[in-house]
Design an enzyme around this catalytic site. Structure first.
Site, PDB file in Angstrom:
ATOM      1  N   GLY A  37       0.846  -1.183   0.000  1.00  0.00           N
ATOM      2  CA  GLY A  37       0.000   0.000   0.000  1.00  0.00           C
ATOM      3  C   GLY A  37       0.883   1.235   0.000  1.00  0.00           C
ATOM      4  N   SER A  38       0.283   2.368   0.272  1.00  0.00           N
ATOM      5  CA  SER A  38       1.036   3.627   0.187  1.00  0.00           C
ATOM      6  C   SER A  38       2.184   3.682   1.183  1.00  0.00           C
ATOM      7  CB  SER A  38       0.090   4.810   0.410  1.00  0.00           C
ATOM      8  OG  SER A  38      -0.588   4.683   1.650  1.00  0.00           O
ATOM      9  N   GLU A  40       4.042   1.370   2.119  1.00  0.00           N
ATOM     10  CA  GLU A  40       5.098   0.417   1.773  1.00  0.00           C
ATOM     11  C   GLU A  40       5.883   0.835   0.525  1.00  0.00           C
ATOM     12  OE1 GLU A  40       2.691  -0.518   4.412  1.00  0.00           O
ATOM     13  OE2 GLU A  40       1.753  -0.883   2.466  1.00  0.00           O
ATOM     14  N   GLU A  59      -3.988 -10.046   1.363  1.00  0.00           N
ATOM     15  CA  GLU A  59      -2.901 -10.291   2.322  1.00  0.00           C
ATOM     16  C   GLU A  59      -2.886 -11.720   2.874  1.00  0.00           C
ATOM     17  OE1 GLU A  59      -3.689  -5.833   2.375  1.00  0.00           O
ATOM     18  OE2 GLU A  59      -4.923  -7.644   2.355  1.00  0.00           O
ATOM     19  N   HIS A  82       0.739  -4.222   4.149  1.00  0.00           N
ATOM     20  CA  HIS A  82       0.286  -2.871   4.441  1.00  0.00           C
ATOM     21  C   HIS A  82       0.095  -2.720   5.951  1.00  0.00           C
ATOM     22  CE1 HIS A  82      -1.147   0.989   3.460  1.00  0.00           C
ATOM     23  NE2 HIS A  82      -2.418   0.734   3.233  1.00  0.00           N
ATOM     24  N   HIS A 289     -10.075 -31.937  19.677  1.00  0.00           N
ATOM     25  CA  HIS A 289     -11.028 -31.088  18.963  1.00  0.00           C
ATOM     26  C   HIS A 289     -12.402 -31.129  19.609  1.00  0.00           C
ATOM     27  CE1 HIS A 289     -12.897 -29.836  14.815  1.00  0.00           C
ATOM     28  NE2 HIS A 289     -12.758 -28.822  15.630  1.00  0.00           N
ATOM     29  N   GLY A 413      -6.197 -25.374  11.718  1.00  0.00           N
ATOM     30  CA  GLY A 413      -7.621 -25.568  11.494  1.00  0.00           C
ATOM     31  C   GLY A 413      -8.276 -24.386  10.807  1.00  0.00           C
TER      32      GLY A 413
END
Length: 539
Positions: A37-38, A40, A59, A82, A289, A413
């Protein structure tokens, strides 16, 4: 009176950006996976010609691709995200990378220091806290000059066992600032277990008559298949895969392999019944689980638990028995050196794992038939990436893994990992074919990965097992005691054309609706260069 310090820029010192790329070269990393983004843009300004920037369209896809690349290349992978919103979008797969113990160096953007006091647009408040608790370490350095040192520290923390993701937040105006070059430094990444504790573990093995060996993902991460097979044979041990293991760690066609422990305490005790030592190597002792059925022992009566793990937290969490922490591969080598010949008794008979019944061709197509056909056609060195929760039990029966480094899934998971991970693995292992077995619901979490697969020419066959629903929820409702026919909402997802989605992003796409089409479609896909998506309608 002391003279003032000379301005760093006046000394023609490297910029933070220069030092960053120089360090990446030193550690053998010349790829950056990102979605910039800006904030970066200053990082990738005048991007070096000897580096490659791999663009992902979201992302979570970026982190998943970097995760797969890091695991398959055995080195940390650098990621460019970003500021706040971008890191937030990535958090699901950052969580998975943490559970996978994958070394990632995430360099996240931040607004310029000069305007941070005014809470500017795209400012990441408390940026170092945002990814917690699913990074090993995170920081926003106090000064621009400190950024290269922070990134070097982050890399080494990511690579130290147990490995995992780290994050460095870098304000946009830091990259052009001058800094002193980094001094050379070598940092150990592997710690051997205590020899005295290994000897104690040898004693436990010597005293035991029926050993169950439970193998986890660290065996594959450390390349310790030969050692664990040798140990199993020396001990005449029955071998089980740890519950929810994210890597294959033992040849599944071996006569000692007994199958996969489920994530249920009662079922684990039943499967391990009759063993006097349960030796867990390279994974957590137990992963559940569903709610435990008792507050008593995690093991069958009369069994002792011993654990060899590279993870300090896993060692500390052992509910009973004995734990040794350190490199799993070095620990196994120590055990093999320390074991003397076992007493001259008749070794226990370990039953062979049953061969599954032949899956017949039917319409609608069964998942077993698809995986049976795939097993027949694939090269044993082909890499399988799985994210099809409903099909995983069937996969264990019909698609057996017998080679190291040929099976990956998510330890968390959390969905959205499999498709981008397959792309990253294919980029790291360009001479291998990657097969991604994925559910239709799972694929929609990161379907944008197909665009990157096409751009990179990744040799991946995506087999979408399309049952038009989140079938895992239907199955799990029975585990939780829902009555047959009880109303369930939010599980049906009809009408998605996966072959069309593939074509729209530059991949080959094909629908498979009848069992007679399965073998030809899979055979052609395994020979085709570049990415293929097979949309297989299954029962």
């Amino acid at each position: 009176m002391n003279s003032p310090s000379p301005d760093l820029q006046a000394l023609a010192l490297p910029t933070v950006r220069d030092a960053f790329y120089h360090f990446m070269r030193e550690v053998g990393c010349r790829q950056i996976f990102g979605n910039p983004g800006s904030t970066e843009l200053p990082m990738v300004r005048n991007f070096p010609d000897d580096f490659k920037y791999v663009l992902g369209l979201q992302e979570a896809c970026v982190i998943g691709m970097a995760d797969g690349y890091a695991q398959a290349s055995h080195n940390a992978t650098f990621v460019n995200l970003h500021s706040a919103a971008g890191v937030g979008n990535a958090m699901g797969n950052i969580y998975t990378a943490f559970k996978n113990q994958t070394p990632l160096v995430i360099v996240a953007g931040q607004q310029s220091r000069s305007i941070q006091p005014f809470d500017p647009y795209l400012h990441s408040r408390r940026a170092a806290e945002l990814p917690h608790p699913y990074v090993k370490w995170s920081i926003e350095p106090a000064r621009a000059e400190d950024v290269p040192l922070a990134i070097r520290k982050a890399y080494h923390i990511a690579m130290q066992q147990p490995r995992g993701p780290v994050l460095v937040s870098v304000p946009a105006d830091d990259w052009d600032k001058a800094c002193h070059p980094l001094m050379p430094a070598q940092v150990s990444q592997v710690v051997a277990p205590d020899p005295a504790q290994i000897q104690m573990l040898c004693g436990l093995i010597q005293e035991s008559r029926r050993i169950a060996l439970v193998v986890g993902a660290a065996i594959d991460r450390e390349g310790a298949w030969p050692e664990v097979v040798q140990l199993a044979q020396a001990c005449h041990a029955a071998v089980f895969a740890a519950p929810m293991a994210s890597r294959g760690s033992f040849p599944e066609s071996h006569s000692l392999f007994q199958g996969f422990l489920p994530a249920s305490s009662a079922a684990i005790r039943e499967l391990l019944y009759g063993h006097d030592l349960v030796l867990v190597v390279g994974g957590p002792a137990f992963t559940y689980h569903v709610e435990r059925d008792t507050e008593g022992s995690h093991l069958p009566e009369g069994a002792t638990l011993a654990v060899l793990t590279d993870d300090a937290e896993a060692a500390a969490s052992v509910p009973q028995g004995f734990a040794v922490q350190g490199s799993v591969r070095l620990g196994l080598q120590g055990l093999l050196r320390g074991l003397v010949e076992r007493p001259a008794i008749e070794p226990p008979k370990v039953p062979r794992r049953p061969v599954p019944a032949v899956a017949e061709g039917t319409d609608p197509i069964s998942v077993a038939f698809v995986l049976q056909t795939l097993s027949k056609l694939r090269d044993p060195r082909d890499i399988v990436v799985e994210e099809a929760p409903t099909a995983r039990v069937v996969m264990h029966q019909y698609l057996r893994i017998d080679e190291p480094g040929t099976f990956y899934t998510m330890a968390s998971g959390g969905l959205g990992y499999g498709m981008p991970a397959a792309v990253g693995i294919a980029m790291a292992q360009p001479d291998r074919r990657v097969i991604c077995v994925i559910g239709d619901g799972s694929s929609m979490y990161s379907i944008q990965s197909l665009w990157t697969a096409a751009e990179q020419g990744a040799n991946v066959v995506f087999v979408v097992l399309n049952n038009r629903r989140y079938a895992a929820l239907k199955r799990f409702s029975g585990v939780l005691g829902f009555a047959a026919g009880e109303k369930l909402v939010g599980i049906d997802i009809p009408g998605i054309d996966f072959s069309g989605l593939a074509k729209s992003q530059g991949c080959f796409g094909e629908k498979v609706d009848e069992w007679g089409q399965v073998e030809a479609a899979l055979s052609a896909a395994l020979q085709r260069q570049g990415p293929t998506v097979l949309d297989v309608a299954v029962a």
